[in-house]
Design a protein around this motif. Structure first.
Motif, PDB file in Angstrom:
ATOM      1  N   GLY A  30      52.104  35.184  29.287  1.00  0.00           N
ATOM      2  CA  GLY A  30      51.089  35.290  30.321  1.00  0.00           C
ATOM      3  C   GLY A  30      50.051  34.197  30.160  1.00  0.00           C
ATOM      4  N   VAL A  31      49.619  33.655  31.273  1.00  0.00           N
ATOM      5  CA  VAL A  31      48.545  32.663  31.296  1.00  0.00           C
ATOM      6  C   VAL A  31      47.562  33.073  32.388  1.00  0.00           C
ATOM      7  CG1 VAL A  31      49.980  30.785  30.398  1.00  0.00           C
ATOM      8  CG2 VAL A  31      49.784  31.114  32.873  1.00  0.00           C
ATOM      9  N   ARG A  32      46.379  32.482  32.333  1.00  0.00           N
ATOM     10  CA  ARG A  32      45.345  32.865  33.281  1.00  0.00           C
ATOM     11  C   ARG A  32      44.634  31.627  33.815  1.00  0.00           C
ATOM     12  NH1 ARG A  32      40.671  35.684  30.288  1.00  0.00           N
ATOM     13  NH2 ARG A  32      40.043  33.561  29.877  1.00  0.00           N
ATOM     14  N   ILE A  33      44.288  31.682  35.100  1.00  0.00           N
ATOM     15  CA  ILE A  33      43.359  30.725  35.681  1.00  0.00           C
ATOM     16  C   ILE A  33      42.150  31.530  36.135  1.00  0.00           C
ATOM     17  CG2 ILE A  33      42.880  29.119  37.560  1.00  0.00           C
ATOM     18  CD1 ILE A  33      45.756  28.213  37.395  1.00  0.00           C
ATOM     19  N   ARG A  34      40.978  31.105  35.658  1.00  0.00           N
ATOM     20  CA  ARG A  34      39.736  31.812  35.972  1.00  0.00           C
ATOM     21  C   ARG A  34      38.838  30.910  36.804  1.00  0.00           C
ATOM     22  NH1 ARG A  34      36.702  34.556  31.204  1.00  0.00           N
ATOM     23  NH2 ARG A  34      37.929  36.307  31.986  1.00  0.00           N
TER      24      ARG A  34
END
Length: 195
Positions: A48-52
């Motif tokens: 899992g990766v995230r862009i905030r």
């Protein structure tokens, strides 16, 4: 760098704010819009990766920041059997255009796992174990939480335990019973209420 973090449910938000204002330094308010992507690895497992996208309001001025985050998350148990989140967090700042390119690529090679909003009031406080970042968060539809993290280069069990104790002391000073500590990730809680 490792972030040692605990979060707890907040029953009396105003009481927590009053106590934090007495013992910690108020920094700013933030709105965090997170999009989590599931990407497949060569072995068939996923990560899992995230862009905030984060709007930060300081002294009446609003700025916008974007970050890409990849975390290796681990839950450890303290001597009382409570869970402590220990994250090896890898983060880079993005421009708006950088974020758009990554979002397109992630949708081509993976899928959106989850979207999360956090409305945050942010304080900081010196402790014996290091600088505590303290966030009073509203996470729709889950409610209010107090999140406290201390960043360290040392993730040895004894140091993690020292940090854990300092974080619990802050919860107690804010009038939060330690039984309200939440072991689950927000993503787990959100998946259980958003079908």
């Amino acid at each position: 760098m490792f972030e040692i973090e605990l979060k707890a449910h907040v029953i009396n938000r105003e009481n927590v704010i009053n106590r934090l204002n007495e013992m910690a330094r108020y920094l700013c308010s933030r709105n965090k819009e997170d999009v989590y992507y599931t990407l497949l690895k060569m072995d068939g497992s996923d990560i899992g990766v995230r862009i905030r996208c984060e709007s930060v309001k300081t002294d009446g001025k609003i700025s916008e920041e974007r970050t890409f985050t990849y975390k290796r998350k681990e839950i450890k148990k303290d001597i009382s059997g409570n869970s402590i989140e220990v994250n090896d967090e890898n983060e880079i700042n993005l421009t708006k255009d950088d974020a758009a390119v990554l979002e397109k690529m992630f949708l081509d090679i993976g899928k959106i796992r989850l979207k999360k909003t956090k409305i945050v009031e942010n304080w900081e406080m010196e402790t014996k174990a290091g600088l505590a970042n303290i966030e009073l968060c509203t996470v729709p539809p889950l409610g209010d939480f107090l999140e406290i993290e201390i960043i360290t280069e040392d993730d040895s069990p004894s140091h993690v335990e020292d940090i854990n104790n300092e974080i619990k002391n802050i919860f107690t000073a804010c009038g939060i019973d330690l039984s309200l500590i939440e072991d689950r990730f927000y993503s787990e809680m959100l998946r259980s209420v958003i079908k």
